[in-house]
Design a protein around this motif. Structure first.
Motif, PDB file in Angstrom:
ATOM      1  N   LYS A 141      30.592  82.017 -56.992  1.00 59.25           N
ATOM      2  CA  LYS A 141      29.208  81.904 -56.536  1.00 59.25           C
ATOM      3  C   LYS A 141      28.395  83.004 -57.209  1.00 59.25           C
ATOM      4  O   LYS A 141      28.576  84.184 -56.936  1.00 59.25           O
ATOM      5  CB  LYS A 141      29.142  82.010 -55.028  1.00 59.25           C
ATOM      6  CG  LYS A 141      29.964  80.939 -54.335  1.00 59.25           C
ATOM      7  CD  LYS A 141      29.190  80.333 -53.207  1.00 59.25           C
ATOM      8  CE  LYS A 141      29.992  79.281 -52.516  1.00 59.25           C
ATOM      9  NZ  LYS A 141      29.803  77.961 -52.997  1.00 59.25           N
ATOM     10  N   TYR A 174      24.745  82.587 -57.942  1.00 56.13           N
ATOM     11  CA  TYR A 174      23.332  82.577 -57.557  1.00 56.13           C
ATOM     12  C   TYR A 174      23.169  82.647 -56.044  1.00 56.13           C
ATOM     13  O   TYR A 174      23.946  82.063 -55.296  1.00 56.13           O
ATOM     14  CB  TYR A 174      22.650  81.323 -58.116  1.00 56.13           C
ATOM     15  CG  TYR A 174      22.749  81.264 -59.618  1.00 56.13           C
ATOM     16  CD1 TYR A 174      21.911  82.036 -60.413  1.00 56.13           C
ATOM     17  CD2 TYR A 174      23.717  80.491 -60.235  1.00 56.13           C
ATOM     18  CE1 TYR A 174      22.019  82.017 -61.783  1.00 56.13           C
ATOM     19  CE2 TYR A 174      23.836  80.464 -61.622  1.00 56.13           C
ATOM     20  CZ  TYR A 174      22.981  81.229 -62.381  1.00 56.13           C
ATOM     21  OH  TYR A 174      23.096  81.215 -63.747  1.00 56.13           O
ATOM     22  N   SER A 175      22.148  83.394 -55.619  1.00 58.65           N
ATOM     23  CA  SER A 175      21.855  83.591 -54.196  1.00 58.65           C
ATOM     24  C   SER A 175      20.406  84.049 -54.087  1.00 58.65           C
ATOM     25  O   SER A 175      19.691  84.115 -55.087  1.00 58.65           O
ATOM     26  CB  SER A 175      22.790  84.649 -53.623  1.00 58.65           C
ATOM     27  OG  SER A 175      22.509  85.911 -54.221  1.00 58.65           O
ATOM     28  N   ASP A 176      19.996  84.405 -52.886  1.00 59.22           N
ATOM     29  CA  ASP A 176      18.634  84.914 -52.706  1.00 59.22           C
ATOM     30  C   ASP A 176      18.424  86.210 -53.487  1.00 59.22           C
ATOM     31  O   ASP A 176      17.316  86.512 -53.896  1.00 59.22           O
ATOM     32  CB  ASP A 176      18.325  85.134 -51.231  1.00 59.22           C
ATOM     33  CG  ASP A 176      18.163  83.810 -50.502  1.00 59.22           C
ATOM     34  OD1 ASP A 176      17.827  82.806 -51.159  1.00 59.22           O
ATOM     35  OD2 ASP A 176      18.386  83.781 -49.276  1.00 59.22           O
ATOM     36  N   ASN A 228      18.199  78.909 -53.787  1.00 60.11           N
ATOM     37  CA  ASN A 228      19.092  79.583 -54.734  1.00 60.11           C
ATOM     38  C   ASN A 228      20.527  79.432 -54.252  1.00 60.11           C
ATOM     39  O   ASN A 228      20.818  79.613 -53.080  1.00 60.11           O
ATOM     40  CB  ASN A 228      18.728  81.066 -54.849  1.00 60.11           C
ATOM     41  CG  ASN A 228      17.423  81.252 -55.558  1.00 60.11           C
ATOM     42  OD1 ASN A 228      17.193  80.654 -56.597  1.00 60.11           O
ATOM     43  ND2 ASN A 228      16.539  82.056 -55.003  1.00 60.11           N
ATOM     44  N   GLY A 229      21.397  79.058 -55.154  1.00 57.42           N
ATOM     45  CA  GLY A 229      22.788  78.830 -54.805  1.00 57.42           C
ATOM     46  C   GLY A 229      23.114  77.362 -54.599  1.00 57.42           C
ATOM     47  O   GLY A 229      24.265  77.011 -54.378  1.00 57.42           O
ATOM     48  N   ASN A 284      26.078  76.124 -57.891  1.00 55.23           N
ATOM     49  CA  ASN A 284      26.866  77.342 -58.013  1.00 55.23           C
ATOM     50  C   ASN A 284      28.238  77.024 -58.567  1.00 55.23           C
ATOM     51  O   ASN A 284      28.691  75.890 -58.513  1.00 55.23           O
ATOM     52  CB  ASN A 284      27.000  78.053 -56.657  1.00 55.23           C
ATOM     53  CG  ASN A 284      26.429  79.444 -56.680  1.00 55.23           C
ATOM     54  OD1 ASN A 284      26.519  80.122 -57.696  1.00 55.23           O
ATOM     55  ND2 ASN A 284      25.839  79.866 -55.579  1.00 55.23           N
TER      56      ASN A 284
END
Length: 144
Positions: free
Chosen positions: A38, A40-42, A71-72, A75
């Protein structure tokens, strides 16, 4: 086939943070990784890019949306980026490929791993072209 371009992983944070100035020159290598991690995220969002490498470049279109996705949402593979076109759609892509063959292999890998039904798109000097036109350009450019 699992591909990791460890040599170029140092470039990914630059791309991910939206600073894609290294892409303004000709692409000489494929940039794609399917690690299952994973990424991508905030805290690490998809960049909206404004420049693509010169010459013929292939990428995998994941989807087109009227609004930004969380976002995510995509992933496990990178780099994932957004191109916002004049039609006001957010077009999600992954990977930068020098050949249609490698882009198609990665597309199959995404389908086999994640069930994503996506397709390959071509660009020439930053502008979208058809796959047929990209083949013609590649054939003509190989004689130079």
């Amino acid at each position: 086939m699992m591909r990791k371009l460890l040599t170029f992983l140092f470039l990914l944070p630059t791309l991910i943070n939206g600073q894609n100035t290294f892409l303004k020159s000709k692409l000489n290598f494929d940039i794609f990784s399917n690690t299952g991690e994973k990424i991508y995220s905030d805290k690490n969002s998809y960049p909206i890019i404004t420049a693509l490498p010169t010459g013929v470049v292939y990428s995998i279109r994941l989807g087109s949306y009227k609004q930004l996705l969380k976002n995510g949402f995509f992933n496990g593979f990178s780099p994932t980026f957004i191109i916002k076109d004049s039609d006001d759609l957010y077009k999600y892509h992954t990977g930068y490929f020098t050949t249609l063959l490698m882009a198609n292999e990665a597309k199959k890998e995404l389908y086999n791993t994640y069930g994503l039904e996506c397709f390959v798109v071509a660009f020439y000097n930053g502008k979208r072209v058809t796959i047929a036109k990209s083949k013609e350009l590649v054939a003509n450019l190989s004689f130079l």
